[in-house]
Design a protein around this motif. Sequence first.
Motif, PDB file in Angstrom:
ATOM      1  N   GLY A   1      81.584  23.393  36.244  1.00  0.00           N
ATOM      2  CA  GLY A   1      81.294  24.679  36.878  1.00  0.00           C
ATOM      3  C   GLY A   1      80.306  24.528  38.009  1.00  0.00           C
ATOM      4  O   GLY A   1      80.184  25.407  38.856  1.00  0.00           O
ATOM      5  N   GLY A   2      79.567  23.434  38.011  1.00  0.00           N
ATOM      6  CA  GLY A   2      78.639  23.181  39.101  1.00  0.00           C
ATOM      7  C   GLY A   2      77.534  24.204  39.214  1.00  0.00           C
ATOM      8  O   GLY A   2      77.147  24.589  40.317  1.00  0.00           O
ATOM      9  N   VAL A   3      76.982  24.659  38.070  1.00  0.00           N
ATOM     10  CA  VAL A   3      75.963  25.712  38.131  1.00  0.00           C
ATOM     11  C   VAL A   3      74.571  25.257  37.722  1.00  0.00           C
ATOM     12  O   VAL A   3      73.607  26.000  37.882  1.00  0.00           O
ATOM     13  CB  VAL A   3      76.374  26.938  37.280  1.00  0.00           C
ATOM     14  N   GLY A   4      74.432  24.040  37.190  1.00  0.00           N
ATOM     15  CA  GLY A   4      73.112  23.596  36.750  1.00  0.00           C
ATOM     16  C   GLY A   4      72.110  23.530  37.884  1.00  0.00           C
ATOM     17  O   GLY A   4      71.024  24.128  37.810  1.00  0.00           O
ATOM     18  N   LEU A   5      72.441  22.803  38.942  1.00  0.00           N
ATOM     19  CA  LEU A   5      71.559  22.723  40.112  1.00  0.00           C
ATOM     20  C   LEU A   5      71.344  24.102  40.719  1.00  0.00           C
ATOM     21  O   LEU A   5      70.219  24.466  41.089  1.00  0.00           O
ATOM     22  CB  LEU A   5      72.166  21.785  41.144  1.00  0.00           C
ATOM     23  N   ASN A   6      72.405  24.879  40.820  1.00  0.00           N
ATOM     24  CA  ASN A   6      72.305  26.201  41.429  1.00  0.00           C
ATOM     25  C   ASN A   6      71.362  27.119  40.668  1.00  0.00           C
ATOM     26  O   ASN A   6      70.496  27.770  41.257  1.00  0.00           O
ATOM     27  CB  ASN A   6      73.700  26.834  41.500  1.00  0.00           C
ATOM     28  N   SER A   7      71.495  27.151  39.346  1.00  0.00           N
ATOM     29  CA  SER A   7      70.603  28.022  38.576  1.00  0.00           C
ATOM     30  C   SER A   7      69.166  27.518  38.634  1.00  0.00           C
ATOM     31  O   SER A   7      68.218  28.322  38.603  1.00  0.00           O
ATOM     32  CB  SER A   7      71.083  28.127  37.129  1.00  0.00           C
ATOM     33  N   GLY A   8      68.986  26.196  38.752  1.00  0.00           N
ATOM     34  CA  GLY A   8      67.629  25.675  38.923  1.00  0.00           C
ATOM     35  C   GLY A   8      67.004  26.122  40.222  1.00  0.00           C
ATOM     36  O   GLY A   8      65.805  26.437  40.280  1.00  0.00           O
ATOM     37  N   ILE A   9      67.797  26.159  41.290  1.00  0.00           N
ATOM     38  CA  ILE A   9      67.293  26.674  42.573  1.00  0.00           C
ATOM     39  C   ILE A   9      66.938  28.138  42.452  1.00  0.00           C
ATOM     40  O   ILE A   9      65.921  28.599  43.002  1.00  0.00           O
ATOM     41  CB  ILE A   9      68.333  26.420  43.674  1.00  0.00           C
ATOM     42  N   HIS A  10      67.733  28.892  41.709  1.00  0.00           N
ATOM     43  CA  HIS A  10      67.402  30.307  41.494  1.00  0.00           C
ATOM     44  C   HIS A  10      66.074  30.435  40.742  1.00  0.00           C
ATOM     45  O   HIS A  10      65.260  31.313  41.062  1.00  0.00           O
ATOM     46  CB  HIS A  10      68.516  30.991  40.702  1.00  0.00           C
TER      47      HIS A  10
ATOM     48  N   ARG B   1      81.443  35.635  38.886  1.00  0.00           N
ATOM     49  CA  ARG B   1      80.657  34.986  37.834  1.00  0.00           C
ATOM     50  C   ARG B   1      80.519  33.493  38.104  1.00  0.00           C
ATOM     51  O   ARG B   1      79.427  32.934  37.965  1.00  0.00           O
ATOM     52  CB  ARG B   1      81.324  35.218  36.475  1.00  0.00           C
ATOM     53  N   ALA B   2      81.613  32.843  38.513  1.00  0.00           N
ATOM     54  CA  ALA B   2      81.575  31.407  38.767  1.00  0.00           C
ATOM     55  C   ALA B   2      80.615  31.037  39.880  1.00  0.00           C
ATOM     56  O   ALA B   2      79.996  29.969  39.860  1.00  0.00           O
ATOM     57  CB  ALA B   2      82.977  30.905  39.101  1.00  0.00           C
ATOM     58  N   SER B   3      80.461  31.918  40.877  1.00  0.00           N
ATOM     59  CA  SER B   3      79.583  31.655  42.022  1.00  0.00           C
ATOM     60  C   SER B   3      78.156  32.120  41.791  1.00  0.00           C
ATOM     61  O   SER B   3      77.326  32.023  42.696  1.00  0.00           O
ATOM     62  CB  SER B   3      80.148  32.348  43.263  1.00  0.00           C
ATOM     63  N   LEU B   4      77.863  32.633  40.585  1.00  0.00           N
ATOM     64  CA  LEU B   4      76.550  33.156  40.194  1.00  0.00           C
ATOM     65  C   LEU B   4      76.194  34.466  40.894  1.00  0.00           C
ATOM     66  O   LEU B   4      75.084  34.969  40.721  1.00  0.00           O
ATOM     67  CB  LEU B   4      75.439  32.124  40.427  1.00  0.00           C
TER      68      LEU B   4
END
Length: 417
Positions: free
Chosen positions: A304-313, A392-395
């Motif tokens: 899903g590629g969301v770990g790094l993204n949610s960390g930036i958030h 949802r996939a794109s946060l």
Amino acid sequence: MPGIERGLPGGPVVVVGGGPVGMVAAASLARFGIPVVLIEAEERPKTDWRASTFHAATLELLDELGIADQMHAEGLVVPVYHFRDRRDGLIAAFDFSLLADETPFPYRLQLNQQHLVRMLHERLARTPGVELLFGARVTGVAPRAGNGALVVVSTATGTREVHGSWVIGADGAGSTVRRALGVDFTGWTYPERFLIASTSVDLAEALPGIAEVNYVADPREWLFLLRTPESWRAVWPVPAGQSEADALAGATLERQFQGVAPRRAGYPIIDRQLYRVHQRVAGSFRAGRAVLIGDAAHINSPMGGVGLNSGIHDAVDITRRLARIAEGAAAEAELTAFADVRRRVAVEYVQADTQRNTQRLSEADESRRRAAHEEMRATAADPDRARAYMRRASLLESVRRFGVGLPPGAPAPAPAR
């Protein structure tokens, strides 16, 4: 970035960890004019290739930092991705252009994370009021009498004490800050390890019709195939009984890629990594004068590629709050809101979605596998359902629901139209 204009009682904010999440935290603090010391154990900026996807909601935040244009100049815009099956081929295609009325970035941007680290490091190195302390390993974190916290680091020249107003732990899954705070990290570890291998071969030529990002289901050996500016990358599971040396051997990787797409000339390998995958969340994202962000606070499957993204958030959320605290906002309310909101997002979105994505790819029960495929087909075929899925996939959904760094009690912003 501006020069330093304001501070917090107790000294600079200390950011532990010089990966992409820590760098974003430091850059955001500098943008707000807050003094910052960034501590990184490595001698130079990290060159880890692991994460490479930046979603729409994250690009909106990075655009505010003035880094998105440079990322786009070096990155790869991918508006469409595929959910496929190794036996049945294409199951569903999702086109993020459906979100063009909600975000200026209706796509995934593929860019290996070390490039964001490099870009931000170059900026921070010339920003007044920012100290970059590389080759310094944190050995202790403790509250300080009065305001602030004490961070003890070991360097090549000896031990140093860094006094700060707040500490941001962005030092990864094995976080020294988290351990020093006594915060638990509950969850579990996948029995199989994941292997990332990058090749200079254009897989789009070897596999005509694939997208530049592909999730490929298979009950025996699922795959994740994606393109980055440097290479094509494949991710697959490695059984618990296979040795690391065998999994990473050139002959093994060649055999794996030949199983994906036969190619007489073979597959040159330009990068390889084998790593454990966990689904874990810190019991609390805050303890006293310290907070946890990114992998130090939550770690998950990469599907899903969301770990790094949610960390930036996480990084933008806490730094926006610290900026308000510097202006006189109530610290306790702001930090409580950070810990509550970011942990809720980690549990309800990041953990839930990545586990569901991984299960969908590896499902062995034939009836459940077929049902999942039909569900994906139906979702992609219905514009409203597809839009909701991609939000949802794109946060974007979690950001529109909870905001990022909103003042305590403030309503979330309405979606852009």
